[in-house]
Motif scaffolding. Structure first.
Motif, PDB file in Angstrom:
ATOM      1  N   VAL A 150      -3.318  17.396 -26.937  1.00  0.00           N
ATOM      2  CA  VAL A 150      -2.759  16.168 -27.525  1.00  0.00           C
ATOM      3  C   VAL A 150      -3.873  15.215 -27.932  1.00  0.00           C
ATOM      4  O   VAL A 150      -3.836  14.615 -29.022  1.00  0.00           O
ATOM      5  CB  VAL A 150      -1.791  15.505 -26.539  1.00  0.00           C
ATOM      6  N   SER A 151      -4.870  15.055 -27.067  1.00  0.00           N
ATOM      7  CA  SER A 151      -5.956  14.121 -27.400  1.00  0.00           C
ATOM      8  C   SER A 151      -6.729  14.581 -28.622  1.00  0.00           C
ATOM      9  O   SER A 151      -7.150  13.759 -29.448  1.00  0.00           O
ATOM     10  CB  SER A 151      -6.900  13.967 -26.206  1.00  0.00           C
ATOM     11  N   LEU A 152      -6.915  15.893 -28.783  1.00  0.00           N
ATOM     12  CA  LEU A 152      -7.615  16.387 -29.966  1.00  0.00           C
ATOM     13  C   LEU A 152      -6.791  16.172 -31.223  1.00  0.00           C
ATOM     14  O   LEU A 152      -7.318  15.799 -32.281  1.00  0.00           O
ATOM     15  CB  LEU A 152      -7.933  17.877 -29.800  1.00  0.00           C
ATOM     16  N   ALA A 153      -5.483  16.405 -31.142  1.00  0.00           N
ATOM     17  CA  ALA A 153      -4.622  16.186 -32.302  1.00  0.00           C
ATOM     18  C   ALA A 153      -4.672  14.731 -32.757  1.00  0.00           C
ATOM     19  O   ALA A 153      -4.635  14.437 -33.957  1.00  0.00           O
ATOM     20  CB  ALA A 153      -3.188  16.587 -31.975  1.00  0.00           C
ATOM     21  N   LEU A 196       2.730  23.076 -25.968  1.00  0.00           N
ATOM     22  CA  LEU A 196       3.758  22.468 -25.123  1.00  0.00           C
ATOM     23  C   LEU A 196       4.870  23.460 -24.810  1.00  0.00           C
ATOM     24  O   LEU A 196       5.382  23.510 -23.677  1.00  0.00           O
ATOM     25  CB  LEU A 196       4.342  21.239 -25.814  1.00  0.00           C
ATOM     26  N   ALA A 197       5.246  24.281 -25.792  1.00  0.00           N
ATOM     27  CA  ALA A 197       6.321  25.247 -25.579  1.00  0.00           C
ATOM     28  C   ALA A 197       5.897  26.319 -24.580  1.00  0.00           C
ATOM     29  O   ALA A 197       6.661  26.688 -23.677  1.00  0.00           O
ATOM     30  CB  ALA A 197       6.714  25.891 -26.908  1.00  0.00           C
ATOM     31  N   VAL A 198       4.674  26.824 -24.722  1.00  0.00           N
ATOM     32  CA  VAL A 198       4.192  27.864 -23.797  1.00  0.00           C
ATOM     33  C   VAL A 198       4.073  27.299 -22.384  1.00  0.00           C
ATOM     34  O   VAL A 198       4.460  27.946 -21.395  1.00  0.00           O
ATOM     35  CB  VAL A 198       2.840  28.421 -24.287  1.00  0.00           C
ATOM     36  N   ALA A 199       3.530  26.096 -22.270  1.00  0.00           N
ATOM     37  CA  ALA A 199       3.418  25.476 -20.947  1.00  0.00           C
ATOM     38  C   ALA A 199       4.792  25.265 -20.322  1.00  0.00           C
ATOM     39  O   ALA A 199       4.999  25.523 -19.121  1.00  0.00           O
ATOM     40  CB  ALA A 199       2.685  24.142 -21.066  1.00  0.00           C
ATOM     41  N   VAL A 253      11.152  18.332 -28.731  1.00  0.00           N
ATOM     42  CA  VAL A 253      11.575  19.479 -29.535  1.00  0.00           C
ATOM     43  C   VAL A 253      10.971  20.778 -28.992  1.00  0.00           C
ATOM     44  O   VAL A 253      11.664  21.784 -28.809  1.00  0.00           O
ATOM     45  CB  VAL A 253      11.174  19.287 -31.018  1.00  0.00           C
ATOM     46  N   ALA A 254       9.663  20.750 -28.709  1.00  0.00           N
ATOM     47  CA  ALA A 254       8.961  21.982 -28.315  1.00  0.00           C
ATOM     48  C   ALA A 254       9.260  22.373 -26.869  1.00  0.00           C
ATOM     49  O   ALA A 254       9.477  23.557 -26.572  1.00  0.00           O
ATOM     50  CB  ALA A 254       7.462  21.805 -28.515  1.00  0.00           C
ATOM     51  N   ALA A 255       9.246  21.402 -25.960  1.00  0.00           N
ATOM     52  CA  ALA A 255       9.402  21.723 -24.537  1.00  0.00           C
ATOM     53  C   ALA A 255      10.736  22.388 -24.212  1.00  0.00           C
ATOM     54  O   ALA A 255      10.763  23.403 -23.488  1.00  0.00           O
ATOM     55  CB  ALA A 255       9.191  20.472 -23.688  1.00  0.00           C
ATOM     56  N   PRO A 256      11.875  21.877 -24.696  1.00  0.00           N
ATOM     57  CA  PRO A 256      13.136  22.574 -24.381  1.00  0.00           C
ATOM     58  C   PRO A 256      13.185  23.997 -24.928  1.00  0.00           C
ATOM     59  O   PRO A 256      13.698  24.902 -24.255  1.00  0.00           O
ATOM     60  CB  PRO A 256      14.202  21.686 -25.040  1.00  0.00           C
ATOM     61  N   PHE A 285       0.347  19.006 -35.360  1.00  0.00           N
ATOM     62  CA  PHE A 285       1.420  18.957 -34.373  1.00  0.00           C
ATOM     63  C   PHE A 285       2.027  20.333 -34.128  1.00  0.00           C
ATOM     64  O   PHE A 285       2.616  20.564 -33.066  1.00  0.00           O
ATOM     65  CB  PHE A 285       2.498  17.969 -34.818  1.00  0.00           C
ATOM     66  N   ALA A 286       1.902  21.244 -35.084  1.00  0.00           N
ATOM     67  CA  ALA A 286       2.415  22.604 -34.860  1.00  0.00           C
ATOM     68  C   ALA A 286       1.638  23.277 -33.734  1.00  0.00           C
ATOM     69  O   ALA A 286       2.218  23.919 -32.845  1.00  0.00           O
ATOM     70  CB  ALA A 286       2.318  23.423 -36.142  1.00  0.00           C
ATOM     71  N   GLY A 287       0.300  23.146 -33.755  1.00  0.00           N
ATOM     72  CA  GLY A 287      -0.500  23.700 -32.669  1.00  0.00           C
ATOM     73  C   GLY A 287      -0.174  23.057 -31.344  1.00  0.00           C
ATOM     74  O   GLY A 287      -0.060  23.730 -30.313  1.00  0.00           O
TER      75      GLY A 287
END
Length: 628
Positions: free
Chosen positions: A78-81, A23-26, A116-119, A16-18
């Motif tokens: 996400v699908s790979l995770a 998600l954060a960069v996007a 958490v990541a997106a904001p 989930f870290a990856g």
């Protein structure tokens, strides 16, 4: 259910870290695009419609490509995770969890990570957007005192888009495992099935046909609009490859395996067998890398095609020996001075006046796009815009215009219809008297002096078209004109120089392209790392059966090379129709490709796959051999 989801996030924090980083960069890049759009709308409402229209147009055109890329990268990550957790989902089913409980758990997990990541990424993008301000100023799109408008709206929009993309993908990823029999799911987690469902096959076929049709949309959508539409075909074709990936990639890997002798080196033999058996897993790695090749190549090649198309149209339209432009400090009487130069037979002054074109004539809102009207002298034959409908004779009357095929298509205004313009303080329903094809070389709208003068717009010549007398000394006439404080060159040299000097205006495009590739690169690195790290048990088993760590590293290196080359091939194949279609729409000649960018990106994709895999494999093989 919430406790199970939170426990799952903590237990799989590595994977989930990856995903969170992607998600954060996007979200950051989406927020930057939102800042550009909001800044443009605020400039428009504040009275600077020219700069505002440019920013809105820039953000809108970039947003379409960005959203497609973000959806594909986020979906792959996400699908790979979730794919690496199929055994866990099977065990949950085996101990009594219902399919709906598994789906709800995954939905909550992905939702937590997204929220958490997106904001965090979007907030970083919001403030990082101001780093583009100097580039926007240097490109001439905005005033020197421009500062990006910051508000919560871009952050909210970016977070919403990320959540709307990631959560459904996570739910779909859990759907297959949730409805599969637990025993069968445990078996499938060890050996992948490369087959895909009929719905996925049909969707991939539809996207392929749609991508090919879009690539040749330039046959019925003219100019730059058709080129922009055709460029999107590469993304549709990569998306089709993603849907049909297990079958397509498996087919490619089968051919690779047949070319490799069974008695080869152990590391290579193991690598070939692995890529054949795990085509579904490797598809999630191949697609982001192929997207890098496609995105970079199509963007740079489209820009080059449009530049060359503008040059071709300008040269074809201008029927003069020299094109003269005044430099700073030139005399206001320059046209008369040039006309008096020995050897000059005639001069034709051209001017441009600013205006705005209404872009939403069928709606109640007043949306305007900044434009420039090219003013042609009455009865001039020095410019041939290649009229395809109507006649330029009609632009002698006030409130009449001729429009390019691009403008006619976008505005819906043909010959005999009206085009709503804002000239100075006046809103004018100008009658379209002609439609011409060389809009990239001549301009979007042509009018006569009467229209500009009727609305108080000064007609100041900014270009002179000069014809020389038979036998005149071209070099001497050029030198004499230059001495008057002007530049003089033949049409080919003039437009080539003008396009080169406009290179600074492309800086913002390059910056946005790099941001786009950054999203894809982070996604590709994440998928490569997750794929390699998830193989620790597999590598430990190989080590227990006699495979050395050196052979394991060699095996993963060969796999990475095959994966990188496959991604390059798919990206290249996906971009070919777009390049052909774009070139057919704007060029008179063979297709063009920015070979420098294509070569750099192609090499970078293979090297990137090797380096990212090697870094992850080094740690993974160390852990695997330690466990074994």
């Amino acid at each position: 259910m919430w406790q199970l989801a939170s426990t799952g996030v903590r237990a799989h924090r590595g994977a989930f870290a990856g995903t969170a980083v992607v998600l954060a960069v996007a979200a950051a890049v989406l927020a930057i695009t939102g800042v550009l759009f909001e800044s443009g709308t605020r400039l428009q409402s504040g009275g600077d419609s020219a700069s505002g229209s440019l920013l809105v147009s820039l953000a809108s055109s970039y947003a379409g490509t960005l959203i497609v890329v973000v959806v594909m990268v986020v979906a792959a990550t996400v699908s790979l995770a979730l794919r690496s957790r199929r055994r866990e989902f099977a065990l949950l089913r085996a101990v009594g969890a219902t399919p709906s409980q598994v789906r709800r758990t995954v939905t909550l997990e992905v939702g937590v990570v997204s929220l958490v990541a997106a904001p965090l990424g979007a907030i970083a993008g919001l403030f990082g957007a101001r780093l583009l301000d100097p580039v926007l100023v240097s490109s001439g799109m905005v005033a020197p005192d421009f500062t990006s408008a910051l508000s919560p709206l871009p952050v909210l929009a970016a977070v919403a888009l990320i959540v709307v993309t990631a959560v459904p993908v996570g739910r779909l990823g859990a759907r297959e495992a949730a409805r599969t029999d637990p025993t069968a799911a445990l078996q499938q987690s060890a050996v992948e099935d490369r087959q895909v469902g009929i719905g996925r096959r049909l969707t991939a076929l539809a996207m392929t046909l749609g991508g090919l049709a879009m690539a040749f949309s330039t046959l019925f959508i003219p100019g730059t609009m058709g080129a922009a539409m055709a460029s999107l075909s590469a993304f549709l074709l990569v998306g089709a490859a993603a849907l049909a990936g297990p079958v397509l990639v498996g087919w490619i890997f089968d051919r690779v395996a047949r070319m490799h002798p069974s008695g080869g080196r152990p590391a290579t033999m193991l690598a070939v067998r692995n890529v054949r058996g795990f085509s579904r897993r490797l598809t999630t790695v191949v697609v982001p890398l192929a997207l890098v090749v496609a995105a970079a190549t199509v963007q740079t090649s489209v820009n080059r095609a449009i530049s060359e198309g503008a040059e071709q149209q300008f040269v074809a339209a201008v029927e003069a020996d020299l094109v003269v432009t005044p430099t700073e400090g030139a005399s206001p009487d320059l046209p008369a001075q040039v006309a008096a130069v020995p050897g000059v037979a005639s001069t034709v002054p051209l001017a441009s006046v600013p205006g705005e074109m209404r872009t939403d004539a069928e709606s109640g809102a007043m949306g305007w796009e900044a434009t420039a009207l090219r003013v042609l002298p009455l009865g001039t034959a020095a410019v041939d815009p290649d009229v395809v409908k109507g006649s330029l004779d009609g632009i002698d009357a006030p409130d009449t215009v001729a429009v390019s095929t691009d403008t006619a298509f976008m505005s819906g205004a043909g010959v005999g219809e009206t085009l709503t313009l804002r000239l100075g303080e006046d809103v004018v329903d100008a009658t379209v008297v002609a439609v011409y094809s060389r809009g990239m070389g001549v301009g979007a709208i042509i009018t006569g002096p009467a229209t500009a003068e009727a609305h108080g717009l000064p007609v100041v010549p900014d270009t002179l078209l000069v014809d020389l007398a038979d036998g005149a000394d071209t070099a001497g006439a050029t030198a004499a004109i230059t001495a008057l404080g002007a530049t003089a060159a033949d049409p080919e040299t003039h437009i080539a120089t003008a396009m080169q000097s406009a290179g600074g205006e492309n800086d913002i495009g390059v910056a946005l392209l790099l941001l786009l590739l950054g999203v894809v690169a982070v996604g590709a690195a994440s998928t490569l790392a997750m794929t390699t790290m998830a193989r620790r048990d597999e590598l430990a088993l190989l080590h227990r059966t006699g495979t050395t760590r050196r052979q394991l590293m060699g095996m993963t290196t060969v796999e990475a090379a095959v994966t990188g080359v496959t991604a390059w091939v798919l990206g290249t194949v996906a971009v070919v129709p777009a390049v052909i279609g774009v070139s057919a729409g704007v060029l008179d000649g063979p297709p063009v490709v920015d070979l420098l960018s294509y070569g750099i990106v192609s090499g970078a994709v293979v090297v990137f796959a090797l380096v990212a895999t090697a870094l992850a494999a080094r740690r993974t093989t160390k852990l695997a051999t330690a466990v074994a």
